[in-house]
Scaffold this active site. Sequence first.
Site, PDB file in Angstrom:
ATOM      1  N   LYS A  11     122.137  57.358 -18.970  1.00 32.11           N
ATOM      2  CA  LYS A  11     122.783  58.610 -19.421  1.00 32.11           C
ATOM      3  C   LYS A  11     123.858  58.283 -20.459  1.00 32.11           C
ATOM      4  CE  LYS A  11     126.955  57.911 -17.426  1.00 32.11           C
ATOM      5  NZ  LYS A  11     128.144  57.615 -18.166  1.00 32.11           N
ATOM      6  N   LEU A  98     126.621  53.446 -19.143  1.00 37.41           N
ATOM      7  CA  LEU A  98     125.318  54.117 -19.252  1.00 37.41           C
ATOM      8  C   LEU A  98     124.704  54.424 -17.885  1.00 37.41           C
ATOM      9  CD1 LEU A  98     123.872  51.931 -22.168  1.00 37.41           C
ATOM     10  CD2 LEU A  98     124.884  54.218 -22.343  1.00 37.41           C
ATOM     11  N   ASP A 135     127.783  58.830 -10.182  1.00 41.26           N
ATOM     12  CA  ASP A 135     126.798  59.279 -11.174  1.00 41.26           C
ATOM     13  C   ASP A 135     125.404  59.468 -10.579  1.00 41.26           C
ATOM     14  OD1 ASP A 135     128.566  59.422 -13.308  1.00 41.26           O
ATOM     15  OD2 ASP A 135     128.221  57.347 -13.930  1.00 41.26           O
TER      16      ASP A 135
HETATM   17  P1  ATP Z   1     128.871  54.174 -15.151  1.00 46.70           P
HETATM   18  O1  ATP Z   1     128.517  54.705 -16.501  1.00 46.70           O
HETATM   19  O2  ATP Z   1     128.244  54.958 -14.009  1.00 46.70           O
HETATM   20  O3  ATP Z   1     130.316  53.838 -14.953  1.00 46.70           O
HETATM   21  P2  ATP Z   1     128.136  51.495 -15.854  1.00 46.70           P
HETATM   22  O4  ATP Z   1     127.006  51.568 -16.845  1.00 46.70           O
HETATM   23  O5  ATP Z   1     129.485  51.295 -16.447  1.00 46.70           O
HETATM   24  O6  ATP Z   1     128.092  52.782 -14.961  1.00 46.70           O
HETATM   25  P3  ATP Z   1     126.545  49.943 -14.053  1.00 46.70           P
HETATM   26  O7  ATP Z   1     125.639  49.202 -14.985  1.00 46.70           O
HETATM   27  O8  ATP Z   1     125.960  51.114 -13.370  1.00 46.70           O
HETATM   28  O9  ATP Z   1     127.877  50.333 -14.839  1.00 46.70           O
HETATM   29  O10 ATP Z   1     127.110  48.958 -12.920  1.00 46.70           O
HETATM   30  C1  ATP Z   1     128.195  48.165 -13.105  1.00 46.70           C
HETATM   31  C2  ATP Z   1     128.426  47.225 -11.920  1.00 46.70           C
HETATM   32  O11 ATP Z   1     127.574  47.462 -10.801  1.00 46.70           O
HETATM   33  C3  ATP Z   1     128.190  45.807 -12.341  1.00 46.70           C
HETATM   34  O12 ATP Z   1     129.303  45.089 -11.907  1.00 46.70           O
HETATM   35  C4  ATP Z   1     126.932  45.357 -11.618  1.00 46.70           C
HETATM   36  O13 ATP Z   1     126.997  44.010 -11.220  1.00 46.70           O
HETATM   37  C5  ATP Z   1     126.897  46.272 -10.397  1.00 46.70           C
HETATM   38  N1  ATP Z   1     125.524  46.655  -9.994  1.00 46.70           N
HETATM   39  C6  ATP Z   1     125.091  46.771  -8.738  1.00 46.70           C
HETATM   40  N2  ATP Z   1     123.805  47.160  -8.719  1.00 46.70           N
HETATM   41  C7  ATP Z   1     123.400  47.293  -9.987  1.00 46.70           C
HETATM   42  C8  ATP Z   1     122.168  47.675 -10.594  1.00 46.70           C
HETATM   43  N3  ATP Z   1     121.083  47.984  -9.875  1.00 46.70           N
HETATM   44  N4  ATP Z   1     122.133  47.728 -11.938  1.00 46.70           N
HETATM   45  C9  ATP Z   1     123.231  47.441 -12.676  1.00 46.70           C
HETATM   46  N5  ATP Z   1     124.417  47.066 -12.149  1.00 46.70           N
HETATM   47  C10 ATP Z   1     124.509  46.987 -10.822  1.00 46.70           C
END
Ligand code: ATP
Length: 288
Positions: A11, A98, A135
């Site tokens: 997203k 994302l 999210d």
């Molecule tokens: P948001 O936009 O919801 O804040 P994000 O894109 O910043 O999410 P994610 O990639 O969803 O962050 O996740 C970040 C953290 O979650 C990382 O520290 C990662 O190690 C942990 N994590 C746990 N499970 C997963 C997964 N299936 N995919 C990605 N990251 C994961």
Amino acid sequence: MDKIILRANAKINLLLDVTGKLPNGYHSLNMIMQSVDLADVVTVERGERALFCSDPAIPTDARNIAWKAVEAFAAATGIDCADTRITIEKHIPSAAGLAGGSADGAAVLTALDRLHGTALSADRLCRIGASFGADVPFCLTGGTRLALNIGDVLAPLPPPESFTFVLAKPACSVSTKEAYDAFDQTAGVSHVDLTALLFDAAKGDWERVLCRTCNTFEQFVEVADRVPIKSVMRRCGSVFSMMSGSGPTVFGVFRARENAEACAEELRRTIPDVFVCDPAPAGVCVLS
Ligand code: ATP
């Protein structure tokens, strides 16, 4: 049915306004979320309990959001899910703003609901999802949505179908917790007029929405490459660019796909992860 393969879409935030802190410690948010067709491929099957992930940097134990989804589903339904086997083919950059982890969690919930024939309502799945990731409720439904409160109060909006997006994720990473801590320590954060913005969004007048929108985190989260990325996007014809989530990914909005492709090509010379995406109508898509 013993095996389900799903696309778990990323997203972007067309609006992310952090409006305050709630008594339970969560932050209150006004967001417009948009699914895009950059996706992880998640396979959920019944077999020996295991989790495999193509990205070695992501934990495969109980810290993985996919496992949290299994545990939350089992707790909510009373079904023994100890025989769940998950394989995640990672394409969404992690810790990028994302919602890659939440997308995987939403895909696993969707798969378990089908594998176990529980046919839970969208509302019930949303409440289970909200218990392990803010999210996740959006990722379960996806498309184009207004998301309020902690992201769990959702309403559909007309999609910005004519746009193509370029997503550029610089090499640095941003800790979501540190970004919210920075919000708590920053006085005088400015906010958008949500009523005016929704008036245009409900009509599908996305160009006017983008004139008024904001990402609160841009006011105090430092991402060194943000300005140069935006400058390339503008030069290549973007109508708008902004950071997604708490960063560091910056997205550009383009009317013409060829401009988006040219922009991506230029950005790839200096930025490691660059994607050209279309809006997606859903967060999770069952492939087979
Ligand atoms: P948001 O936009 O919801 O804040 P994000 O894109 O910043 O999410 P994610 O990639 O969803 O962050 O996740 C970040 C953290 O979650 C990382 O520290 C990662 O190690 C942990 N994590 C746990 N499970 C997963 C997964 N299936 N995919 C990605 N990251 C994961």
